[in-house]
Design a protein around this motif. Sequence first.
Motif, PDB file in Angstrom:
ATOM      1  N   LEU A  89       4.398   0.888  -5.154  1.00  0.00           N
ATOM      2  CA  LEU A  89       4.623   0.841  -3.685  1.00  0.00           C
ATOM      3  C   LEU A  89       5.346  -0.537  -3.330  1.00  0.00           C
ATOM      4  O   LEU A  89       6.078  -0.338  -2.437  1.00  0.00           O
ATOM      5  CB  LEU A  89       3.295   0.781  -2.927  1.00  0.00           C
ATOM      6  N   ARG A  90       5.031  -1.681  -3.964  1.00  0.00           N
ATOM      7  CA  ARG A  90       5.875  -2.627  -3.775  1.00  0.00           C
ATOM      8  C   ARG A  90       7.348  -2.590  -4.007  1.00  0.00           C
ATOM      9  O   ARG A  90       8.107  -3.088  -3.307  1.00  0.00           O
ATOM     10  CB  ARG A  90       5.186  -3.947  -4.280  1.00  0.00           C
ATOM     11  N   ASP A  91       7.657  -1.912  -5.157  1.00  0.00           N
ATOM     12  CA  ASP A  91       9.138  -1.799  -5.476  1.00  0.00           C
ATOM     13  C   ASP A  91       9.535  -1.011  -4.277  1.00  0.00           C
ATOM     14  O   ASP A  91      10.762  -1.339  -3.841  1.00  0.00           O
ATOM     15  CB  ASP A  91       9.100  -1.164  -6.662  1.00  0.00           C
ATOM     16  N   THR A  92       8.895   0.164  -3.858  1.00  0.00           N
ATOM     17  CA  THR A  92       9.583   0.992  -2.910  1.00  0.00           C
ATOM     18  C   THR A  92       9.626   0.086  -1.603  1.00  0.00           C
ATOM     19  O   THR A  92      10.797   0.091  -1.014  1.00  0.00           O
ATOM     20  CB  THR A  92       8.751   2.239  -2.602  1.00  0.00           C
ATOM     21  N   ALA A  93       8.802  -0.787  -1.129  1.00  0.00           N
ATOM     22  CA  ALA A  93       8.806  -1.622  -0.022  1.00  0.00           C
ATOM     23  C   ALA A  93      10.081  -2.464  -0.173  1.00  0.00           C
ATOM     24  O   ALA A  93      10.742  -2.796   0.782  1.00  0.00           O
ATOM     25  CB  ALA A  93       7.424  -2.288   0.245  1.00  0.00           C
ATOM     26  N   LEU A  94      10.349  -3.371  -1.297  1.00  0.00           N
ATOM     27  CA  LEU A  94      11.216  -4.286  -1.602  1.00  0.00           C
ATOM     28  C   LEU A  94      12.547  -3.611  -1.410  1.00  0.00           C
ATOM     29  O   LEU A  94      13.611  -4.113  -0.984  1.00  0.00           O
ATOM     30  CB  LEU A  94      10.979  -4.660  -2.905  1.00  0.00           C
ATOM     31  N   ARG A 313      -7.625  -0.097   6.701  1.00  0.00           N
ATOM     32  CA  ARG A 313      -6.920   0.633   5.839  1.00  0.00           C
ATOM     33  C   ARG A 313      -5.879  -0.356   5.059  1.00  0.00           C
ATOM     34  O   ARG A 313      -5.580  -1.551   5.569  1.00  0.00           O
ATOM     35  CB  ARG A 313      -5.765   1.461   6.735  1.00  0.00           C
ATOM     36  N   GLN A 314      -5.477  -0.137   3.768  1.00  0.00           N
ATOM     37  CA  GLN A 314      -4.857  -0.997   3.160  1.00  0.00           C
ATOM     38  C   GLN A 314      -3.297  -0.879   3.265  1.00  0.00           C
ATOM     39  O   GLN A 314      -2.941   0.412   3.194  1.00  0.00           O
ATOM     40  CB  GLN A 314      -5.401  -0.910   1.509  1.00  0.00           C
ATOM     41  N   LEU A 334       5.222  -3.178   5.923  1.00  0.00           N
ATOM     42  CA  LEU A 334       3.939  -2.774   5.386  1.00  0.00           C
ATOM     43  C   LEU A 334       4.110  -1.307   5.044  1.00  0.00           C
ATOM     44  O   LEU A 334       4.432  -0.626   5.643  1.00  0.00           O
ATOM     45  CB  LEU A 334       2.960  -2.966   6.427  1.00  0.00           C
ATOM     46  N   THR A 335       3.620  -1.033   3.908  1.00  0.00           N
ATOM     47  CA  THR A 335       3.530   0.406   3.255  1.00  0.00           C
ATOM     48  C   THR A 335       2.117   0.908   3.106  1.00  0.00           C
ATOM     49  O   THR A 335       1.511   0.242   2.504  1.00  0.00           O
ATOM     50  CB  THR A 335       4.095   0.305   1.843  1.00  0.00           C
ATOM     51  N   PRO A 336       1.747   1.922   3.878  1.00  0.00           N
ATOM     52  CA  PRO A 336       0.207   2.463   3.551  1.00  0.00           C
ATOM     53  C   PRO A 336       0.125   2.580   1.917  1.00  0.00           C
ATOM     54  O   PRO A 336       0.747   3.174   1.371  1.00  0.00           O
ATOM     55  CB  PRO A 336       0.173   3.855   4.284  1.00  0.00           C
ATOM     56  N   ALA A 337      -1.451   2.265   1.532  1.00  0.00           N
ATOM     57  CA  ALA A 337      -1.352   2.225   0.222  1.00  0.00           C
ATOM     58  C   ALA A 337      -2.895   2.959  -0.266  1.00  0.00           C
ATOM     59  O   ALA A 337      -2.985   3.253  -1.421  1.00  0.00           O
ATOM     60  CB  ALA A 337      -1.469   0.814  -0.301  1.00  0.00           C
ATOM     61  N   ASP A 338      -3.468   3.328   1.124  1.00  0.00           N
ATOM     62  CA  ASP A 338      -4.929   3.990   0.559  1.00  0.00           C
ATOM     63  C   ASP A 338      -4.984   5.079  -0.245  1.00  0.00           C
ATOM     64  O   ASP A 338      -5.511   5.132  -1.347  1.00  0.00           O
ATOM     65  CB  ASP A 338      -5.562   4.244   1.814  1.00  0.00           C
ATOM     66  N   ALA A 339      -4.005   5.854   0.285  1.00  0.00           N
ATOM     67  CA  ALA A 339      -3.750   7.244  -0.541  1.00  0.00           C
ATOM     68  C   ALA A 339      -3.306   7.329  -1.897  1.00  0.00           C
ATOM     69  O   ALA A 339      -4.098   7.872  -2.810  1.00  0.00           O
ATOM     70  CB  ALA A 339      -3.050   8.441   0.344  1.00  0.00           C
ATOM     71  N   ALA A 340      -2.256   6.501  -2.031  1.00  0.00           N
ATOM     72  CA  ALA A 340      -2.019   6.176  -3.470  1.00  0.00           C
ATOM     73  C   ALA A 340      -2.626   5.590  -4.463  1.00  0.00           C
ATOM     74  O   ALA A 340      -2.645   6.066  -5.472  1.00  0.00           O
ATOM     75  CB  ALA A 340      -0.258   5.275  -3.262  1.00  0.00           C
ATOM     76  N   LEU A 341      -3.381   4.440  -3.810  1.00  0.00           N
ATOM     77  CA  LEU A 341      -4.380   3.797  -4.649  1.00  0.00           C
ATOM     78  C   LEU A 341      -5.605   4.689  -5.027  1.00  0.00           C
ATOM     79  O   LEU A 341      -5.798   4.513  -6.364  1.00  0.00           O
ATOM     80  CB  LEU A 341      -4.791   2.543  -4.089  1.00  0.00           C
ATOM     81  N   SER A 342      -6.176   5.431  -4.263  1.00  0.00           N
ATOM     82  CA  SER A 342      -7.050   6.107  -4.377  1.00  0.00           C
ATOM     83  C   SER A 342      -6.872   7.232  -5.483  1.00  0.00           C
ATOM     84  O   SER A 342      -7.410   7.558  -6.508  1.00  0.00           O
ATOM     85  CB  SER A 342      -7.884   6.642  -3.293  1.00  0.00           C
TER      86      SER A 342
END
Length: 652
Positions: A89-94, A313-314, A334-342
């Motif tokens: 997700l960080r790579d996508t955000a960057l 929400r993360q 900021l990129t929503p991360a809850d769904a991806a992390l879970s």
Amino acid sequence: MRISAQVAFAWADFRITLTGKPRRKGRGQTPQAGTDSESQGFAGRELLREAVARLRDGRWLAVVAALAVLAGAIAIAGRIASGQAADNLRDTALAALPLAAGTLTGEIEKQRLVPLVLARDDAVRGALRRAGKMQEAALNDKLKAIAGDASASAIYVIDTAGIAISASNAGEPTSFVGIDYNFRHYFQEAMAKGAASQYGLGTISGRPGLYLSSRVDDNGKPLGVAVLKVELDGVEANWRSSGFLVFVTDERGVVLATSQPDWRFRALAPLSAEDVAAAHEQLQLADAAFEPLPFRRGAGDGLATIDNAGKPRQFVEVVQDLPGAVPGWRLWLLTPADAALSSAANTARLTTLLGLLLLGLIAYVLTRRRRTRRLRQEALARMNAELESRVSTRTAELTRSNTALAGEIAERENAEAKVRRLRDDLAQANRLSILGQIAAGVAHEINQPVAAIRTYAENAGRFLDSGKTGSASGNLTSIVSMTERIGAITGTLRTFARRPGVAASPLPVREAIDGALSLLSGRIRDSGVTIVRPRGNASPVVMASRIRLEQILVNLLQNALDAMKDQPDPRIEIELAERDDRVLISVRDNGPGLGPEAAGNLFMPFQTTKEKGLGLGLVISQEIVQELGGTLRLDPGNGSGASFTIDLRRIE
């Protein structure tokens, strides 16, 4: 008890498998020949007792240990998967961060040019000189048109006292004309430093926006300030459509532009009383409380938590400073991360569980299958043979792939060589085409010395007949001079027509300019065009091929000669300048110039404004300049005519 018995029988079966001793036959089964059924039954009972005793001693401890290892492995796998998902997700955000930043900075830089241009506008200066003496209706209309074209919220001009004398919204109920802006930072800072920017609420509209200002000077004397206000609604809408949560903060952490409208003018953290007072003054928000955002940053893991109606929400956060837009601004994405992390954690846990179960099953099966040393050796031999077969197969595949790749590389190198040859042939054809165009002028140049040679030769004969050897010798000397002139002309042609070598060498620029003018001397004289050579005697040195540089200059000079056909007082200026480590060669004419459409397609192949032109001269010239490590550009129009500049690196 039933389960314990089953486990005991399983253990006994396992022990018998390891020791190679047969189990006791069940009811209805016949013992093998040569065996004692009684001794077999006794051995089975002994093994059963031993198995039950061992299960009682260590069974539950082994089960607990296995479950603990399983739970630990699942937990570790979940954490690793969550970390990897966060990194993705960080790579996508960057990757999205430069686009979000470019949307904002591009809009600001586009609008920043407007007040700079207005500060140099004669109409604006004239209005400021007449400030307060008359209505500026024409300037109001002009500012309104510019605001519409630039998509600006408002454009207005302020005199030295801070009073707006003209505005794009003049005549409207929200007109800025006559309003005192002396208290605004963008006015004070622009008057002091020449340019300024300020984000804040409008005093009349009450809408937030970025104010960009530039001081208007008249021979060093300040006349006032030109101001543009841009509301960043379009930028914020673009951010919202991206699916990310994007916002910009100032140096105090106050949110300004944002894709979340209810976050505007809130702070990342509680502000001190001093910062609150400074923010009130800077943003022109007297009643703002700058409440903290429901935003908690993680401890170095790049994750942030946002409380949304009591539900945390993360998000994965990335930050970039924006010094090129406004000093002190920072962009947050900021990129929503809850769904991806879970999802990643659950998938990893399930995969780990299935993997461990599969490993346990494999271990059990392998244990059951290992009866004798001979079978193990045979299985190992089979595995080695299979591995060698796979290695051989894979090696053959890699060999074929490498062979095919080498063929593709050779084919690509041949194609590139063909492209280079075709490009060189095209450049050579262009030079020969230029020679064909200037052949008539060169023939005229040669005819004059040839006619003079004939006259000198006839006179020399008469002088010899009459015994005047001194006069005859003078005529012969003149003939030698004429032949040298013809040799110089033909030598220039031969040099220009010759295919140039690949390597460049140090070349004084004036030599190439003199060679190009020599090639076109006949046409220049017949056309009546005035040639203005570079001033001074300095000749900077560049790394180039003389033939290639002469070809570029001949192309530019011929285009200028064609453009000034039937023009009154035609004139071509060749300028030579040095800036740092660059050498600039400019060819400028006073012809009709180029229209916007022609200028936009100038360096496209087969695009030309000539009736019989192919549209390749400038394209070839640009490629030659790029090979020499420079650029060829059309200078911005500042009047009639066209101007081209060759930019090359200077060498010491």
